[in-house]
Design an enzyme around this catalytic site. Structure first.
Site, PDB file in Angstrom:
ATOM      1  N   CYS A 182       0.831  -1.209   0.000  1.00 21.26           N
ATOM      2  CA  CYS A 182       0.000   0.000   0.000  1.00 21.26           C
ATOM      3  C   CYS A 182       0.866   1.261   0.000  1.00 21.26           C
ATOM      4  CB  CYS A 182      -0.933  -0.012   1.208  1.00 21.26           C
ATOM      5  SG  CYS A 182      -2.117  -1.375   1.167  1.00 21.26           S
ATOM      6  N   TYR A 183       1.886   1.257   0.826  1.00 23.90           N
ATOM      7  CA  TYR A 183       2.825   2.377   0.868  1.00 23.90           C
ATOM      8  C   TYR A 183       3.530   2.541  -0.476  1.00 23.90           C
ATOM      9  CZ  TYR A 183       6.850   5.137   2.573  1.00 23.90           C
ATOM     10  OH  TYR A 183       7.814   6.088   2.767  1.00 23.90           O
ATOM     11  N   GLY A 184       3.999   1.418  -1.032  1.00 17.77           N
ATOM     12  CA  GLY A 184       4.695   1.470  -2.308  1.00 17.77           C
ATOM     13  C   GLY A 184       3.809   1.965  -3.434  1.00 17.77           C
TER      14      GLY A 184
END
Length: 253
Positions: free
Chosen positions: A155-157
């Site tokens: 999700c962060y990526g």
């Protein structure tokens, strides 16, 4: 840095960490600052430190997920300084964890505080930069977006890779206005990284072994001074790139 004195910068997330380090480095070069952050007390302290270096530094409470707050920050910078030459889109909420444990709310907050806030601010500052003959915009990504093992970082990526695409597009569309747009991917002694190290000691130990220089960056000396250099004329032909300030760890090729 020749040519930076008297210019104006808007920095989000300026109350601590990387945002504060960049603010102080720019202040040392005579750049006036609009310092935006969610906690007014923190950006007031950054403003005090920057002003001691001889520049005008205006603190502003700003939630980057609010389009109203972002517009107000740009309006304040233009009213105080006559325009904006440098935009640093630093603020970001980070959704970490396995995909099935990241909530819709956390994922949405990551996009709203990251690529959507950057998108909004880029559009808001564009006419002011164009009017002044150009400018430099910095967006922030992460090597988390190119990990070989994306477990717990998907999700962060995804959010950070979206930001890189925005940078490339804006660099292509606004180059003729002499507006350069760059993505920075730093490792630095920020509160967020320190908290991650504290809560993930085994992974952190392995992480440090993958950094050729063996350390994370210092906020002002390594990250802030790099931003100063990138704003200067010697690097004026560089745009659209992702620049890792990470001690040689990541491979963005």
């Amino acid at each position: 840095m020749p040519g930076l004195r008297g210019k104006a910068a808007l920095i989000t997330g300026a109350g601590q960490g990387i945002g504060q380090g960049i603010a102080l480095a720019l202040a040392s070069e005579g750049v006036d600052l609009l310092l935006a952050g969610r906690t007014l007390q923190k950006v007031e302290e950054t403003a005090r430190l920057a002003a001691s270096r001889g520049v005008r530094a205006i603190p502003a409470a700003c939630d980057v997920k609010s389009s109203t707050d972002l517009a107000a920050a740009v309006d304040s910078a233009v009213a105080e300084f006559g325009g904006i030459d440098i935009l640093v889109n630093n603020a970001q909420e980070v959704p970490l964890g396995p995909i099935d444990q990241v909530t819709d709310e956390a994922f949405t907050a990551g996009f709203e505080s990251g690529p959507l806030a950057s998108f909004r601010l880029m559009k808001l500052v564009h006419p002011h930069m164009a009017k002044r003959g150009g400018g430099t915009i910095f967006n922030f990504a992460s090597s988390a977006g190119i990990r070989w093992d994306m477990s717990n970082y998907a999700c962060y990526g995804a959010i950070k890779q979206a930001t890189r695409a925005l940078t490339r597009g804006a660099a292509a569309e606004w180059g003729r206005d002499n507006i350069r747009v760059l993505t920075i991917a730093p490792h630095a002694e920020s509160p967020g990284l320190k908290a991650w190290i504290e809560h993930n000691p085994d992974e952190a130990e392995a992480f440090f072994r993958t950094i050729p220089l063996g350390r994370v960056g210092r906020l002002e000396e390594d990250i802030g001074r790099a931003i100063v250099a990138l704003c200067g004329p010697d690097l004026g032909y560089l745009t659209g790139a992702t620049i890792p300030l990470d001690g040689g760890q990541a491979n963005f090729d």
